[in-house]
Structures are given as C-alpha cells and as structure tokens.
Enzyme design. Structure first.
Site, PDB file in Angstrom:
ATOM      1  N   HIS A 100       0.835  -1.204   0.000  1.00  0.00           N
ATOM      2  CA  HIS A 100       0.000   0.000   0.000  1.00  0.00           C
ATOM      3  C   HIS A 100       0.865   1.247   0.000  1.00  0.00           C
ATOM      4  CE1 HIS A 100       1.026  -0.562   4.244  1.00  0.00           C
ATOM      5  NE2 HIS A 100       0.744   0.728   4.442  1.00  0.00           N
ATOM      6  N   HIS A 254       4.783   0.273   0.349  1.00  0.00           N
ATOM      7  CA  HIS A 254       5.456  -0.516   1.373  1.00  0.00           C
ATOM      8  C   HIS A 254       4.533  -1.611   1.885  1.00  0.00           C
ATOM      9  CE1 HIS A 254       3.540   2.867   3.527  1.00  0.00           C
ATOM     10  NE2 HIS A 254       3.407   2.038   4.538  1.00  0.00           N
TER      11      HIS A 254
END
Ligand code: SIN
Length: 278
Positions: A100, A254
């Site tokens: 995300h 990440h």
C-alpha cells in the site's frame, strides 16, 4: 553523495538509500536538506542507531514536513502525533501487511512517514519498499501514453470502515470508522518535489479506473500490481531498535512482513502531510 561531515548516502538495491553518520535528533539544516532530497529522489531513507525521545522524533519529523494525524491507528498515550504500529506476541494480524501507500484515499494524500523501531522481534518483521518511479519508467511508451489519460478511484471504507478487512481480525481497533474518505487521482502523477513521473495506484486503496468496468479495472490494475513489485524495484529493510525509515508515499509502496508470531514488534509512526496530486 557526501557532505563535509562524515555523513554518507548509499543507494540500496531496488529502492531507497541508507544514510550513515547522522544523528537525526541533532541534525544540521544541511543534513535535513540531504535527507529530504534522498527521500524525494530514492523514495525512502534508512537510518540506524537513532536514539530519540518521542519529543525528538516529533521535532525531527516537523523538519521534514508538516505532521498530519492518521485517523485510524492507535495513538501513543501522551503524543497524538505518534501512531503505534504494534503487533503483540498474542496477535496474529499485523498493521500494513499488504502492499500500500498511505492515505491515497485522501484528496491531498500524506507526503510520507517517519517510522522509528522501538521493539523488534528476534528475526523477521522486515518492511518491503517498492520504487514507483522505476516501475513507471520500465513500462512501454504505448502503455505510458494510455495511463497518462486515466484517473483512478481510491477508497478507505473497505479497509477501515464498518465490516472492513481489519474488523474480522485481532487488529479490529483499526476498523468500524464512519469517517471513510474517497478520492480520485491521476494514474500517473508528477511528483510535486522531484518533477518526475510516478505510477500512483496501489493494491490496498485503489478500487478502480474512472469510467472503466470493475472487470476492466481489475485486468489493468492486476498487471500493474504484478509489474510494480518485480524484484528489481523492491528493497527489503531489516529493522533493529533505533532504526528509522523516512519514506515518500508519492513514489513508493510498502508492506510490513508478518512472519514473527509469538514476538512483539512496536514502531512509532509519524505521518507527514501532503498536497493534492496532479
Ligand atoms: C505501515 O504500513 O505504516 C507499517 C510499516 C511497518 O510496520 O513496517
């Protein structure tokens, strides 16, 4: 890249750069400028062995950019600016366990985050970062041209709203919210600080391409999501207490690995405010 001090910046494979020789709580203005520039160009700056009080982390974050308080994460008891990203030894679900980019459901998404490791498991609990500049650059000119005309919907309700994915887990404290914003952003943005083109969709919060059916959207987004996490775009960061990552949400994704059941991991996250993207 080096300054007159002992500070040095070493590019990490796939995404990011590690900065050595800086004491973030006592950084000079030139060191802060170099950290900001590293974040904007490489997507994430990694530091180790930082000794910081919560007040010092807040003051450091403010020198990188203005702070915005995350709506959903549990807050540190005395410091609302600091969100606790925590998984106890008893829990099985972690926070941020899928790819995300933070707050893309906001009209002006968060610029980035300053994440400080307080307690880490004996092994595991790494975070993966993926470089969306590189993912975009590697696309064909034909697909870049098509993407340049597309916009995408981003939403938060399915992750943080009532009956959302976290609601059925032992991180249910993150779910059940009524304040669940949505936003539309270009699929390719121009990074506000570097001026470079970036792929700006992500698997957690992007729900479809504007004007396309769900089936059409899933086909295109599925291709982009597979492409964006090719090994050459990804860096795996290993934490120890005192490690810090400062990342830029506009040009990275990440994902926190959830491979340390039975151990406690606690991170202090400060989120930095951003601007509307175009
Ligand atoms: C997050 O998504 O902010 C959590 C990252 C991590 O815990 O490594």
């Amino acid at each position: 890249m080096t300054l007159a001090t002992t500070l040095s910046v070493r590019t990490t494979g796939g995404c990011g750069a590690e900065i050595e020789g800086v004491d973030a709580a006592r950084a000079s203005d030139a060191e802060i400028d170099l950290i900001r520039e590293t974040v904007f160009q490489r997507g994430v700056a990694f530091l180790h062995d930082q000794k910081m009080t919560p007040e010092e982390q807040i003051a450091f974050a403010r020198r990188i950019g203005p702070i915005v308080v995350n709506r959903y994460f549990p807050k540190s008891e005395r410091y609302p600016e600091i969100a606790k990203v925590e998984k106890t030894a008893e829990q099985t679900t972690n926070i941020g366990g899928g790819w995300h980019t933070d707050h893309s459901y906001d009209e002006a998404p968060a610029m980035g985050s300053v994440l400080l490791a307080i307690q880490t498991p004996p092994s595991g609990g790494d975070t993966l970062f993926a470089d969306m500049y590189a993912a975009y650059d590697a696309l064909s000119d034909g697909l870049k041209d098509t993407l340049s005309r597309l916009k995408a919907h981003h939403a938060s309700a399915h992750v943080f709203g009532e009956g959302s994915v976290y609601a059925k887990t032992d991180q249910a404290v993150l779910a059940g919210h009524k304040d669940v914003p949505e936003a539309i952003h270009p699929v390719v943005i121009t990074h506000p600080d570097s001026g470079r083109k970036v792929l700006y969709v992500n698997p957690a919060f992007t729900t479809g391409i504007v004007g396309w059916t769900r089936e059409e959207s899933l086909a295109l987004l599925g291709f982009l999501y597979t492409h964006a996490v090719k090994p050459q775009f990804v860096h795996r960061f290993q934490w120890r207490p005192g490690s810090m990552a400062i990342w830029d949400n506009r040009c990275t994704w990440h994902q926190a690995m959830n491979d340390y059941h039975g151990h406690h991991r606690l991170m202090h996250r400060i989120t930095l405010d951003g601007v509307k993207l175009s």
